[in-house]
Design a protein around this motif. Structure first.
Motif, PDB file in Angstrom:
ATOM      1  N   THR A 109      -1.931 -11.193  -6.084  1.00 25.10           N
ATOM      2  CA  THR A 109      -1.474 -10.538  -7.149  1.00 25.10           C
ATOM      3  C   THR A 109      -1.120  -9.188  -6.938  1.00 25.10           C
ATOM      4  O   THR A 109      -0.286  -8.450  -7.524  1.00 25.10           O
ATOM      5  N   TYR A 110      -1.888  -8.398  -6.088  1.00 27.95           N
ATOM      6  CA  TYR A 110      -1.936  -6.748  -5.784  1.00 27.95           C
ATOM      7  C   TYR A 110      -0.533  -6.806  -5.233  1.00 27.95           C
ATOM      8  O   TYR A 110       0.231  -5.825  -5.816  1.00 27.95           O
ATOM      9  N   MET A 111      -0.176  -7.532  -4.305  1.00 27.29           N
ATOM     10  CA  MET A 111       1.112  -7.351  -3.625  1.00 27.29           C
ATOM     11  C   MET A 111       2.311  -7.746  -4.573  1.00 27.29           C
ATOM     12  O   MET A 111       3.328  -6.906  -4.469  1.00 27.29           O
ATOM     13  N   ASN A 112       2.040  -8.724  -5.384  1.00 26.45           N
ATOM     14  CA  ASN A 112       3.323  -9.064  -6.031  1.00 26.45           C
ATOM     15  C   ASN A 112       3.594  -7.874  -7.310  1.00 26.45           C
ATOM     16  O   ASN A 112       4.688  -7.565  -7.584  1.00 26.45           O
ATOM     17  N   ASN A 113       2.399  -7.587  -7.791  1.00 25.62           N
ATOM     18  CA  ASN A 113       2.389  -6.483  -8.877  1.00 25.62           C
ATOM     19  C   ASN A 113       3.294  -5.162  -8.199  1.00 25.62           C
ATOM     20  O   ASN A 113       4.140  -4.758  -8.878  1.00 25.62           O
ATOM     21  N   LEU A 114       2.826  -4.984  -7.022  1.00 27.09           N
ATOM     22  CA  LEU A 114       3.465  -3.808  -6.549  1.00 27.09           C
ATOM     23  C   LEU A 114       5.117  -4.043  -6.202  1.00 27.09           C
ATOM     24  O   LEU A 114       6.036  -3.142  -6.592  1.00 27.09           O
ATOM     25  N   LEU A 133       0.712  -1.304  -0.050  1.00 27.36           N
ATOM     26  CA  LEU A 133      -0.114  -0.003   0.031  1.00 27.36           C
ATOM     27  C   LEU A 133       1.009   1.291   0.013  1.00 27.36           C
ATOM     28  O   LEU A 133       0.436   2.128  -0.762  1.00 27.36           O
ATOM     29  N   LYS A 134       1.879   1.040   0.889  1.00 33.22           N
ATOM     30  CA  LYS A 134       2.910   2.299   1.040  1.00 33.22           C
ATOM     31  C   LYS A 134       3.545   2.567  -0.359  1.00 33.22           C
ATOM     32  O   LYS A 134       3.768   3.465  -0.747  1.00 33.22           O
ATOM     33  N   LYS A 135       4.006   1.567  -1.075  1.00 33.45           N
ATOM     34  CA  LYS A 135       4.342   1.550  -2.414  1.00 33.45           C
ATOM     35  C   LYS A 135       3.681   2.069  -3.281  1.00 33.45           C
ATOM     36  O   LYS A 135       3.988   2.993  -4.152  1.00 33.45           O
ATOM     37  N   GLU A 136       2.307   1.761  -3.249  1.00 37.77           N
ATOM     38  CA  GLU A 136       1.316   2.155  -4.219  1.00 37.77           C
ATOM     39  C   GLU A 136       1.248   3.859  -4.248  1.00 37.77           C
ATOM     40  O   GLU A 136       1.203   4.715  -4.774  1.00 37.77           O
ATOM     41  N   ILE A 137       1.315   4.272  -2.750  1.00 39.65           N
ATOM     42  CA  ILE A 137       0.976   5.783  -2.314  1.00 39.65           C
ATOM     43  C   ILE A 137       2.303   6.402  -2.904  1.00 39.65           C
ATOM     44  O   ILE A 137       2.273   7.494  -3.688  1.00 39.65           O
ATOM     45  N   LEU A 138       3.617   5.798  -2.722  1.00 40.52           N
ATOM     46  CA  LEU A 138       4.841   6.552  -2.908  1.00 40.52           C
ATOM     47  C   LEU A 138       5.065   6.517  -4.687  1.00 40.52           C
ATOM     48  O   LEU A 138       5.479   7.539  -5.121  1.00 40.52           O
ATOM     49  N   ASP A 139       4.626   5.573  -5.321  1.00 42.45           N
ATOM     50  CA  ASP A 139       4.696   5.403  -6.957  1.00 42.45           C
ATOM     51  C   ASP A 139       3.674   6.836  -7.217  1.00 42.45           C
ATOM     52  O   ASP A 139       4.200   7.263  -8.142  1.00 42.45           O
ATOM     53  N   GLU A 194       2.330  -2.499 -12.946  1.00 43.33           N
ATOM     54  CA  GLU A 194       0.744  -1.741 -12.588  1.00 43.33           C
ATOM     55  C   GLU A 194      -0.175  -2.474 -12.170  1.00 43.33           C
ATOM     56  O   GLU A 194      -0.457  -3.724 -12.231  1.00 43.33           O
ATOM     57  N   THR A 195      -0.943  -2.042 -11.265  1.00 45.23           N
ATOM     58  CA  THR A 195      -1.904  -2.698 -10.563  1.00 45.23           C
ATOM     59  C   THR A 195      -3.418  -2.435 -10.968  1.00 45.23           C
ATOM     60  O   THR A 195      -4.445  -2.966 -10.264  1.00 45.23           O
ATOM     61  N   THR A 196      -3.561  -1.483 -11.822  1.00 43.62           N
ATOM     62  CA  THR A 196      -5.003  -1.080 -12.166  1.00 43.62           C
ATOM     63  C   THR A 196      -5.581  -2.172 -13.172  1.00 43.62           C
ATOM     64  O   THR A 196      -4.818  -2.709 -13.956  1.00 43.62           O
ATOM     65  N   ILE A 197      -6.699  -2.954 -12.694  1.00 43.27           N
ATOM     66  CA  ILE A 197      -7.226  -3.857 -13.747  1.00 43.27           C
ATOM     67  C   ILE A 197      -8.534  -3.197 -14.366  1.00 43.27           C
ATOM     68  O   ILE A 197      -8.953  -4.211 -15.376  1.00 43.27           O
ATOM     69  N   PHE A 198      -8.907  -2.312 -14.314  1.00 41.91           N
ATOM     70  CA  PHE A 198     -10.147  -1.556 -15.130  1.00 41.91           C
ATOM     71  C   PHE A 198      -9.833  -0.046 -15.185  1.00 41.91           C
ATOM     72  O   PHE A 198      -9.584   0.484 -14.188  1.00 41.91           O
ATOM     73  N   ALA A 199      -9.724   0.497 -16.334  1.00 47.55           N
ATOM     74  CA  ALA A 199      -9.811   1.789 -16.355  1.00 47.55           C
ATOM     75  C   ALA A 199     -10.595   2.058 -17.697  1.00 47.55           C
ATOM     76  O   ALA A 199     -10.818   1.262 -18.639  1.00 47.55           O
ATOM     77  N   GLU A 200     -11.328   3.071 -17.288  1.00 45.69           N
ATOM     78  CA  GLU A 200     -12.429   3.669 -18.594  1.00 45.69           C
ATOM     79  C   GLU A 200     -12.817   4.842 -18.626  1.00 45.69           C
ATOM     80  O   GLU A 200     -12.946   5.650 -17.768  1.00 45.69           O
ATOM     81  N   LYS A 201     -12.797   5.588 -19.713  1.00 39.28           N
ATOM     82  CA  LYS A 201     -12.926   6.922 -19.693  1.00 39.28           C
ATOM     83  C   LYS A 201     -14.286   7.061 -20.102  1.00 39.28           C
ATOM     84  O   LYS A 201     -14.855   6.445 -21.066  1.00 39.28           O
ATOM     85  N   LEU A 202     -14.976   8.003 -19.238  1.00 45.71           N
ATOM     86  CA  LEU A 202     -16.262   8.101 -19.578  1.00 45.71           C
ATOM     87  C   LEU A 202     -17.013   8.629 -20.578  1.00 45.71           C
ATOM     88  O   LEU A 202     -16.381   9.738 -21.246  1.00 45.71           O
ATOM     89  N   GLU A 203     -17.825   8.348 -21.308  1.00 43.28           N
ATOM     90  CA  GLU A 203     -18.602   8.785 -22.729  1.00 43.28           C
ATOM     91  C   GLU A 203     -19.538   9.669 -21.969  1.00 43.28           C
ATOM     92  O   GLU A 203     -20.125   9.389 -20.821  1.00 43.28           O
TER      93      GLU A 203
END
Ligand SMILES: C[S@@+](CC[C@H](N)C(=O)[O-])C[C@H]1O[C@@H](n2cnc3c(N)ncnc32)[C@H](O)[C@@H]1O
Ligand code: SF4
Length: 385
Positions: free
Chosen positions: A290-295, A45-51, A300-309
């Protein structure tokens, strides 16, 4: 797609997924019997914040932080303090920023409330749900009314801003028990409460129990009657309803919730956490390992990203706007509709107005008193494609 580094952040959300048990009704990213992973999780979690901190709009002044779960009250003191040290080293906060933590009765150890205060937390959100211990136990929630009373008493000595969560419609809670709970709340030193209608989420043990007729839910008309009874009673106690599920003493409306409803940018950290940068929505990985290993491995640990229409933004404005008692400006909703859609939408509004489900206050569209309990159906009706 990345979180837009130019967006001015309003709020932060931190997810703590660990729980002492898994309630049979719960659909959240919440895991029991994994406490041994807490230190590694907090490291990630800390790593995610610092990144994230390497590239974000430093002019952001944070107005609210929500430590949610899961059960963040199970977070060991050293890990919690360390997490807040990191947040403070990275972000700037408004002087009166609202800093909340979700707390389960029965999980708070001596000295913990003081540590939260020291960390800068100034609001508790306590999950009561019901005071019927047997009902909760059958739903695998191991909390007693004695835990609740002790926590309210101890917490109110240290925290001025306390909110409680209740679930209306839990199987086995009698009408009288629900009314007694609301009456009791009237005498508590709390400033805010949320009343959620029980939702039976697919693939939860509650869902299977209901499907097999092993669990019988209370009838809808009884729940709705109790909901309106509660609104009136809470008003007598000085709690104003400001959203379908939310009630506050004057000046204690939740800054964090309001940010979601106003569609302001917020960044979520942790397992399954969601974020919104003003244009796009994101969600993190939901599997703990997976979350911990990714970090740890710099992935990257985002699994969903969507620009809203445009039509999604419109639907969000409708859904989030109409839930609020103050309503939503009709011009906000019709300004970008083409002529055909505008006519269709206004006709629907007209129909619902005739049924007394919505009303107008000048240019502001609101749910009527009668419409409050039927918000889902009303939004479906209004959601033109
Ligand atoms: C993230 S949850 C849990 C926070 C904390 N662990 C707890 O249980 O008190 C926040 C709130 O969601 C509500 N909730 C959970 N499951 C629900 C369901 N199936 N239907 C309605 N509300 C629910 C509960 O009121 C709960 O306090
Ligand atoms: S304690 Fe809260 S988050 Fe955990 S399982 Fe129960 S409702 Fe879900």
């Amino acid at each position: 797609m990345q979180f837009c580094s130019k967006s001015l952040l309003n709020s932060l959300y931190l997810h703590w997924p660990f729980c002492p048990y898994k309630c049979h009704f719960c659909p959240f990213v919440a895991i029991a019997s994994h406490d041994q992973f807490m230190p590694d999780y907090q490291k990630a979690l800390k790593k995610e914040i610092l990144d994230f901190a390497k590239n974000f709009n430093k002019e952001s002044s944070i107005k609210s932080v929500f430590l949610g779960g899961g059960t963040p009250s199970t977070c060991p003191n050293n890990l919690l303090l360390d997490t807040f040290d990191i947040l403070n080293s990275v972000f700037s906060f408004e002087k009166n920023a609202e800093i909340s933590i979700e707390v389960n009765p029965g999980t708070v150890k001596p000295g913990q409330l003081e540590v939260w205060k020291l960390a800068g937390i100034n609001r508790l959100s306590i999950g009561i749900q019901s005071l019927n211990d047997d009902v909760l136990k059958k739903l695998n929630r191991h909390q007693t009314s004695a835990d609740v009373f002790a926590l309210i008493e101890n917490a109110s000595k240290i925290f001025e801003n306390i909110s409680v969560d209740l679930i209306i419609g839990l199987p086995g809670v009698t009408e009288q028990e629900w009314k007694d709970l609301i009456l009791k709340i009237g005498s508590w030193p709390i400033k805010h409460l949320s009343i959620y209608f029980l939702t039976v989420h697919e693939d939860t043990p509650l869902y299977f129990g209901v499907k097999k007729n092993k669990i019988i839910l209370p009838p809808d008309n009884q729940i709705i009657e109790l909901y309106y009874w509660s609104i009136n009673k809470l008003k007598e106690f000085g709690f104003n309803q400001y959203e379908i599920s939310n009630f506050a003493k004057q000046g204690y409306e939740s800054t964090h919730n309001s940010a979601y409803w106003k569609r302001l940018p917020y960044k979520g950290f942790g397992l399954g956490a969601c974020s919104f940068d003003g244009q796009s929505r994101f969600q993190n990985e939901k599997n703990l390992m997976t979350y911990m290993n990714n970090l740890n491995e710099g992935r990257e640990t985002t699994i969903f990203a969507e620009k809203l229409e445009i039509h999604q933004i419109w639907l969000e404005k409708l859904m989030l706007g109409i839930r609020q008692i103050k309503g939503v400006e009709i011009n906000e909703l019709i300004q970008n509709l083409n002529e055909e859609k505008k006519i269709k939408f206004l006709n629907k509004i007209n129909d619902l107005q005739k049924q007394n489900l919505i009303s107008f206050d000048g240019d502001v569209l609101k749910l009527s008193h009668q419409g409050l309990a039927l918000e889902n159906q009303i939004v479906l009706e209004l959601a033109i494609n």
